[in-house]
Design a protein around this motif. Structure first.
Motif, PDB file in Angstrom:
ATOM      1  N   SER A 143       0.846  -1.185   0.000  1.00 46.24           N
ATOM      2  CA  SER A 143       0.000   0.000   0.000  1.00 46.24           C
ATOM      3  C   SER A 143       0.885   1.239   0.000  1.00 46.24           C
ATOM      4  N   LYS A 144       0.444   2.292  -0.691  1.00 50.56           N
ATOM      5  CA  LYS A 144       1.190   3.549  -0.720  1.00 50.56           C
ATOM      6  C   LYS A 144       0.842   4.452   0.458  1.00 50.56           C
ATOM      7  N   ALA A 145      -0.144   4.032   1.243  1.00 45.26           N
ATOM      8  CA  ALA A 145      -0.554   4.825   2.407  1.00 45.26           C
ATOM      9  C   ALA A 145      -0.818   3.894   3.578  1.00 45.26           C
ATOM     10  N   SER A 146      -0.829   4.447   4.760  1.00 43.01           N
ATOM     11  CA  SER A 146      -1.157   3.683   5.964  1.00 43.01           C
ATOM     12  C   SER A 146      -2.598   3.978   6.360  1.00 43.01           C
ATOM     13  N   GLY A 147      -3.275   2.966   6.880  1.00 46.80           N
ATOM     14  CA  GLY A 147      -4.667   3.169   7.288  1.00 46.80           C
ATOM     15  C   GLY A 147      -5.362   1.853   7.540  1.00 46.80           C
ATOM     16  N   ILE A 148      -6.657   1.937   7.775  1.00 45.55           N
ATOM     17  CA  ILE A 148      -7.462   0.754   8.052  1.00 45.55           C
ATOM     18  C   ILE A 148      -8.015   0.199   6.742  1.00 45.55           C
TER      19      ILE A 148
END
Length: 415
Positions: A75-80
């Protein structure tokens, strides 16, 4: 009678004492006899008789199948993780969305950036409008013309006053007009500069707002996880509700359009393969035999086995050849190898040299050899071992040069 009994007892006592002395003397003589040391037992080994032989023209090397192209999806971003659109074993295409993260914050950031851009654009339009009203080219020209006329009028009246044709008061009035024209021209110039500065600042604000909007849109796009190539999802490392980071993969994709076979070959056979050469590959589990081509020749041998890796790539349009399957790679030599044929178990590799232990009588001797060729079971040597000599095939780990041995078993050829 008492005296005779005593006298007789004394005789018996002397007899027993004499016997004890004789026995003690015998024991002393026996202790002086040297003891024979125990017979030394040799190290148990299994041997086989060396025989002349050949290796066949065709040699087969066993290898394993692996995917040519395997990659981890990050993933290029962190999150849920809120949505997962694929399952293990599912075929995917490049660019396909496989998962999504919670993007509520990123969407708000996009709206905020859009509002900031709209405000910056409005301020720029207002600055441009102000500049067009207060500092048009015609207004500047008019102020400059008035200044030039006032200057010329002062010079004309000054000459007339000096000639006595006009009173001094008219010159003073003309000079006052000239001063007012200068102030008017200066004011118009300052206003023009301010308007230009306002336009420049507003333009800069617009560009900055555009960059912020672009960043916000990109951050929103990064909450969508896509596949970077065609393939099959082989692993899923996250499920809905997990916290995803940019450091850990979300999934693994493998392409089965091509697979590779990795085999290990001895130094004598490495040059039997050439980059791009075609070889026959048999896959028993798939029940098929295909043609492959050599795509990699190892430059260094394994320190443990002294074998070189060779990779062969084969086409797999039906995706029926899977990673982990066994593959047999066959090559055909132009001529048979001849020499002394030894089992693989007899060879000891150490510090870049190969040697065997030869048994002569009840002693073994370490003998260097030169390997000509080998297959999965046998090694062919052309020096160091003669036909008929006994070679140790089991028990070498306890041997040293000139160790004493005991032959437990002599194997026949092929055992």
């Amino acid at each position: 009678m008492d005296k005779r009994w005593i006298r007789g007892g004394g005789i018996i006592t002397v007899i027993f004492l004499t016997a004890g002395v004789l026995l003690a003397g015998c024991n002393s003589r026996e202790e002086g006899i040297p003891v024979t040391p125990p017979v030394e037992t040799g190290i148990p080994v299994v041997v086989q008789k060396a025989e002349e032989g050949t290796l066949p023209n065709e040699q087969t090397f066993m290898g394993s199948i692996a995917a040519v192209d395997t990659g981890e999806i990050y993933s290029k971003a962190s999150g849920i993780l809120t949505k997962l659109h694929v399952k293990k074993g599912e075929n995917v295409k490049q660019g396909q969305v496989i998962a999504e993260l919670d993007s509520s914050k990123q969407r708000l950031d996009v709206k905020d950036a859009q509002a900031r851009l709209s405000g910056a654009v409005a301020r720029l339009e207002q600055a441009n409008a102000s500049q067009s009203v207060t500092a048009t080219p015609s207004a500047r020209e008019l102020a400059e013309q008035s200044l030039q006329l006032a200057k010329e009028n002062v010079e004309r009246i000054k000459r007339l006053v000096e000639a006595g044709a006009l009173p001094q008061a008219q010159l003073k009035a003309a000079e006052d007009d000239w001063i007012r024209a200068q102030n008017s021209f200066r004011t118009s110039t300052i206003s023009d500069v301010k308007d230009e500065a306002g336009v420049a600042v507003s333009s800069s604000d617009v560009e900055a707002a555009k960059v912020s909007l672009e960043k916000a849109k990109r951050a929103l796009e990064d909450t969508v996880i896509t596949v970077f190539k065609d393939g099959t999802i082989s692993e899923l490392h996250a499920t809905v509700g997990d916290v995803v980071s940019t450091q850990a993969p979300v999934a693994q994709v493998v392409s089965l359009d091509q697979v590779k076979v990795t085999i290990q070959v001895p130094e004598t056979e490495r040059f039997s393969f050439a980059q791009g050469a075609k070889v026959q590959v048999s896959i028993p589990a798939a029940g098929k035999q295909v043609e492959g081509h050599v795509t990699y020749l190892g430059l260094t041998a394994s320190q443990d086995t002294r074998l070189y890796p060779v990779e062969i790539t084969i086409e797999n349009p039906a995706h029926d050849v899977l990673p982990g399957m066994r593959a047999d790679v066959s090559i055909v030599h132009t001529q048979e190898h001849k020499g002394i044929l030894l089992p693989q178990e007899a060879i000891v590799d150490e510090d870049g040299t190969s040697y065997v232990f030869l048994v002569k009588g009840d002693v073994v001797y370490k003998q260097d050899i030169e390997v000509v060729a080998k297959d999965e079971k046998f090694v062919l040597v052309d020096r160091g071992v003669a036909d008929g000599e006994l070679v140790v095939v089991s028990g070498q780990e306890k041997l040293r040069n000139q160790s004493r041995v005991t032959i437990e078993k002599t194997l026949g050829k092929g055992e």
